[in-house]
Design an enzyme around this catalytic site. Sequence first.
Site, PDB file in Angstrom:
ATOM      1  N   HIS A   1      -7.207  -4.666  10.019  1.00 50.16           N
ATOM      2  CA  HIS A   1      -6.919  -4.433   8.600  1.00 50.16           C
ATOM      3  C   HIS A   1      -5.610  -5.103   8.184  1.00 50.16           C
ATOM      4  O   HIS A   1      -4.698  -5.281   8.996  1.00 50.16           O
ATOM      5  CB  HIS A   1      -6.960  -2.944   8.230  1.00 50.16           C
ATOM      6  CG  HIS A   1      -5.802  -2.101   8.646  1.00 50.16           C
ATOM      7  ND1 HIS A   1      -5.953  -0.855   9.231  1.00 50.16           N
ATOM      8  CD2 HIS A   1      -4.456  -2.276   8.555  1.00 50.16           C
ATOM      9  CE1 HIS A   1      -4.760  -0.335   9.463  1.00 50.16           C
ATOM     10  NE2 HIS A   1      -3.835  -1.178   9.064  1.00 50.16           N
TER      11      HIS A   1
ATOM     12  N   ASP B   1       0.824  -1.202   0.000  1.00 50.45           N
ATOM     13  CA  ASP B   1       0.000   0.000   0.000  1.00 50.45           C
ATOM     14  C   ASP B   1       0.861   1.256   0.000  1.00 50.45           C
ATOM     15  O   ASP B   1       2.086   1.191   0.199  1.00 50.45           O
ATOM     16  CB  ASP B   1      -0.966   0.005   1.201  1.00 50.45           C
ATOM     17  CG  ASP B   1      -0.292  -0.374   2.510  1.00 50.45           C
ATOM     18  OD1 ASP B   1       0.953  -0.377   2.575  1.00 50.45           O
ATOM     19  OD2 ASP B   1      -1.004  -0.663   3.478  1.00 50.45           O
TER      20      ASP B   1
HETATM   21  C1  GLP Z   1      -0.406   0.350   8.475  1.00 55.33           C
HETATM   22  C2  GLP Z   1      -0.137  -0.458   7.227  1.00 55.33           C
HETATM   23  C3  GLP Z   1      -0.354  -1.934   7.444  1.00 55.33           C
HETATM   24  C4  GLP Z   1       0.361  -2.378   8.712  1.00 55.33           C
HETATM   25  C5  GLP Z   1      -0.233  -1.647   9.889  1.00 55.33           C
HETATM   26  C6  GLP Z   1       0.375  -2.048  11.220  1.00 55.33           C
HETATM   27  O1  GLP Z   1      -1.711   0.744   8.586  1.00 55.33           O
HETATM   28  N1  GLP Z   1      -0.933  -0.038   6.131  1.00 55.33           N
HETATM   29  O2  GLP Z   1       0.139  -2.643   6.324  1.00 55.33           O
HETATM   30  O3  GLP Z   1       0.225  -3.754   8.866  1.00 55.33           O
HETATM   31  O4  GLP Z   1      -0.013  -0.265   9.683  1.00 55.33           O
HETATM   32  O5  GLP Z   1       1.444  -1.222  11.540  1.00 55.33           O
HETATM   33  P1  GLP Z   1       2.402  -1.399  12.769  1.00 55.33           P
HETATM   34  O6  GLP Z   1       3.319  -2.525  12.400  1.00 55.33           O
HETATM   35  O7  GLP Z   1       3.129  -0.106  12.881  1.00 55.33           O
HETATM   36  O8  GLP Z   1       1.566  -1.738  13.940  1.00 55.33           O
END
Ligand code: GLP
Length: 222
Positions: free
Chosen positions: A125, A62
């Site tokens: 998500h 993304d």
């Molecule tokens: C964002 C990304 C996701 C990721 C999520 C978790 O929203 N779009 O792909 O999995 O954050 O992030 P973190 O690893 O910082 O908790």
Amino acid sequence: MINTLKSYKELSSTVADIVEYQIQEQPLSKLIFPTGSTPLGMYKELVSRELDWSDVITFNLDEYLMNPDHPYSYHSFMRKNLFDRINIYPDHYHFPYRPTLSFEDTMYANKGIDLCILGIGSNGHIAFNEPGSSFKSKTRVVDLSEQTIQDNSKYFDSIDDVPKQAITMGLGTIMESKKIILMANGNHKLNILNVAMNGEVTEDVPASILQKHKNVEVYYCD
Ligand code: GLP
């Protein structure tokens, strides 16, 4: 189904081992990569291993709808933490782009994705497929939920700077990967991880679709 590891270091090295094995076995691998804080240790590990990335092709899950050169874009994140530090060719790494159909064509040209690494958001998500996303969804532009904007505001100077939209691979696209690894770091992710992996398979919890994949591994550490 959820493999619990002892530390963040072990989480990072375990997933780095899987990526390394994939590249050693099949130098022309196609990989999907995530952003966020969770994979940072894995990228650090991969950089230190000095693998040969010259035939590897990657696709990021993304990107915010913002200037890709912005320091907080996912382009910048990936260049800083991985791409500028390994011998990958710049035209071998891809971020979702418009038209989204040609992005999907590029992904599927010759053969599909060999390995997809995912993180999980606090609302379940994956990539930026927010609750309610169709399990059949493809790459598209999406509105970010209030929860995601709030969660990701820690990476920006203020919450008002967080983009409200992004372009994301769809759940249908992600599910076509031959192998999927989901990584989660921290106690605050455990509840949503359990709901996603052991609860009902529902579009209200996007990551629950992974229960339907034949080759998925989940790694967690608190
Ligand atoms: C964002 C990304 C996701 C990721 C999520 C978790 O929203 N779009 O792909 O999995 O954050 O992030 P973190 O690893 O910082 O908790």
